[in-house]
Motif scaffolding. Structure first.
Motif: not given
Lengths: 111, 114
Positions: A96-99, B101, A32, B43, A91, A101
């Motif tokens: 579990a679809r976490q980012l 997401n 992303h 973040p 990801e 950064f």
């Protein structure tokens, strides 16, 4: 483990092009891209998914090399409004679809 | 469509005091995230909710931080007691589902611990 972004900072003139890179040591499901202006929230730019699907901004393009776990964001004909800090969020497969950064690339576009 | 709302926008406290942040996600968004952003860094995820259940809180310092999303809508993040190193911007984000997401961020709460 957070992805590595390069360069850390770039200064260019209006109308010039820039490339921002993002590299991970983990197998990725998606990358992303977000832009954050000073004192503001990050704003979504683009998602690149494993398998080639993309979703995002019309005037900004990006690539995702699944084998190398790398992504690049291409900013062409930069405008003053492109100034800000660009973050990639990766990801990992099975996350579990976490980012996670990166530390960001500060882009400054001068007139 | 209203965006993610957060309050307060700024908070200054002394170390060892308590503080709470509130987040109201975009209507209908099932997934809610709390991030900590230290100046000059990206973040860092603290906790992720899916509806009113916790998906992941592995990076939440549970000795001092707590978060809840009781009715699956708005959420509260609390720090008790605060330390100097907690000074940061606390960002709340939401996404429609875990599968879709694309995350929408709120304006954040800037916390300064003196």
């Amino acid at each position: 483990q957070q992805p590595v972004q390069s360069p850390q900072a770039v200064i260019l003139r209006e109308g010039e092009d820039a490339v921002i890179n993002c590299s991970s040591s983990k197998a990725l499901y998606s990358v992303h891209w977000y832009r954050q202006k000073h004192g503001e929230a990050p704003v979504f730019l683009m998602i690149l998914l494993k398998g080639g699907e993309q979703k995002g901004h019309e005037k900004i393009s990006a690539s995702f090399n699944e084998k190398k776990q790398q992504s690049s964001l291409y900013l062409t004909a930069s405008q003053l409004s492109y100034s800000g800090t660009y973050f990639c969020g990766t990801e990992s497969t099975g996350s579990a679809r976490q980012l996670t950064f990166g530390s960001g690339t500060q882009l400054t576009v001068l007139p | 469509e209203a965006g993610v709302a957060q309050s307060p926008r700024y908070k200054i406290i002394e170390k060892r005091q308590s503080v709470a942040f509130w987040c109201n996600p975009i209507s209908g968004h099932a997934t809610l995230y709390w991030y900590q952003q230290i100046l000059g860094q990206g973040p860092k995820l603290l906790i992720q909710f899916q509806n009113n259940g916790v998906v992941d809180d592995s990076q939440l310092p549970k000795d001092r931080f707590s978060a809840e999303r009781l009715k699956g809508v708005d959420s509260t993040l609390k720090i008790q007691p605060a330390k100097l190193e907690d000074s940061a911007v606390y960002l709340c984000a939401s996404s429609p589902t875990v599968q879709d997401n694309e995350q929408f961020f709120g304006p954040g709460t800037r916390l300064t611990v003196l």
